[in-house]
Enzyme design. Structure first.
Site, PDB file in Angstrom:
ATOM      1  N   PRO A 153       0.836  -1.247  -0.016  1.00  0.00           N
ATOM      2  CA  PRO A 153       0.007   0.017   0.020  1.00  0.00           C
ATOM      3  C   PRO A 153       0.947   1.228  -0.008  1.00  0.00           C
ATOM      4  O   PRO A 153       1.644   1.325   0.855  1.00  0.00           O
ATOM      5  CB  PRO A 153      -0.961  -0.252   1.366  1.00  0.00           C
ATOM      6  CG  PRO A 153      -0.639  -1.494   1.740  1.00  0.00           C
ATOM      7  CD  PRO A 153       0.592  -1.917   1.184  1.00  0.00           C
ATOM      8  N   GLU A 154       0.501   2.402  -0.965  1.00  0.00           N
ATOM      9  CA  GLU A 154       1.277   3.478  -1.092  1.00  0.00           C
ATOM     10  C   GLU A 154       0.543   4.563  -0.642  1.00  0.00           C
ATOM     11  O   GLU A 154      -0.575   4.310   0.047  1.00  0.00           O
ATOM     12  CB  GLU A 154       2.027   3.528  -2.556  1.00  0.00           C
ATOM     13  CG  GLU A 154       2.723   2.436  -2.853  1.00  0.00           C
ATOM     14  CD  GLU A 154       3.366   2.441  -4.216  1.00  0.00           C
ATOM     15  OE1 GLU A 154       3.430   3.834  -4.898  1.00  0.00           O
ATOM     16  OE2 GLU A 154       3.376   1.399  -5.162  1.00  0.00           O
TER      17      GLU A 154
END
Ligand code: ZN
Length: 270
Positions: A2-3
């Site tokens: 997850p960014e």
């Protein structure tokens, strides 16, 4: 994995569901995924705390607590934060469950167990090593030029360096470089002023579009409701090796740069 856009989507979902809630019970099933300041027991310290805000810093989800402390979660590869009713089925590898008075349960699950939940003391500078937020007014053209100038590091490696810009990971680094028509291996300091300008605009644009689409689900990412994002359908290069470039029709290459798979178009990225 997850960014920034995925964590932003998660915290927006959390904000709607957990802000104002009091933590009644804490169930830590895998102690090594939780960290607390010396002398403070994670579960004991959290019980009775009220959540006053949910926000994001880099790739971290931050629940601000009424005492001034904060619960900081790094999701790393496969971590998930989902709010559910207590009777709802759990995701696999649920390691921490916070019971919220009258508001269901907040579950932290992580199949690969690289993620961490960390309780930080009031005014603890836990994020001092994180760089500028790319969607904040601090990410100016001047600041970006200052980061790049004189550096021989490949520009993509620099974009991934959380100490400089916080929140960009492999997906959005590849996408922003494609959008700006810049070759990922270019030494950061060799970018012209117009190229630097294009890249800064592309970073902001791709992150904003991904947030609008509620993130990219190419792996395990789900939002706070357990739902997938939609930006995987809008990716231009990431994971598209061998397929035609949406801009010039050239073939998308996959190479390895700074130990990471890197997708780019040889024909239109210079
Ligand atoms: Zn192309």
């Amino acid at each position: 994995m997850p960014e920034l856009p995925e964590v932003e989507t998660i915290v927006r979902g959390l904000a709607a569901k957990v802000v104002g809630a009091t933590i009644d019970r804490v169930d830590v099933r895998l102690p090594r995924v939780v960290v607390a300041p010396d002398g403070m027991r994670f579960g004991k310290a959290l019980c009775g705390e009220r959540i006053v805000a949910a926000r994001r810093r880099g790739k971290y989800a931050v629940l601000q607590l009424a005492s001034g402390r904060a619960l900081v979660t790094s999701l790393r590869m496969t971590g998930r934060l989902v709010v559910a009713q207590p009777a709802a089925a759990e995701l696999p590898a649920t390691h921490v469950v916070l019971s919220l008075r009258g508001r269901g349960v907040l579950r932290f699950s992580d199949v690969r167990t690289f993620g961490r939940m960390r309780l930080v003391a009031a005014r603890e500078a836990w994020d001092r090593d994180l760089g500028v937020e790319p969607l904040s007014s601090d990410f100016t053209q001047e600041a970006f030029i200052g980061m790049l100038s004189g550096r021989t590091t490949p520009v993509k490696a620099l974009l991934l360096d959380q100490r400089r810009i916080a929140g960009i990971g492999n997906i959005y680094a590849c996408e922003a470089l494609w959008e700006a028509r810049i070759r990922p291996s270019r030494p950061a300091g060799s970018l012209t002023k117009p190229a630097t300008h294009r890249l800064r605009r592309a970073i902001i644009d791709v992150l904003q579009r991904a947030i609008e689409m509620r993130g990219t689900s190419v792996d395990d990412y789900v939002d706070a409701d357990g739902l997938q994002g939609g930006f995987q359908n809008d990716l231009s290069v990431y994971g598209r090796g061998g397929r035609p470039c949406r801009r010039c029709g050239g073939s998308i290459l996959r190479t390895v740069l700074a130990q990471r798979g890197t997708w780019w178009c040889r024909r239109c990225q210079r």
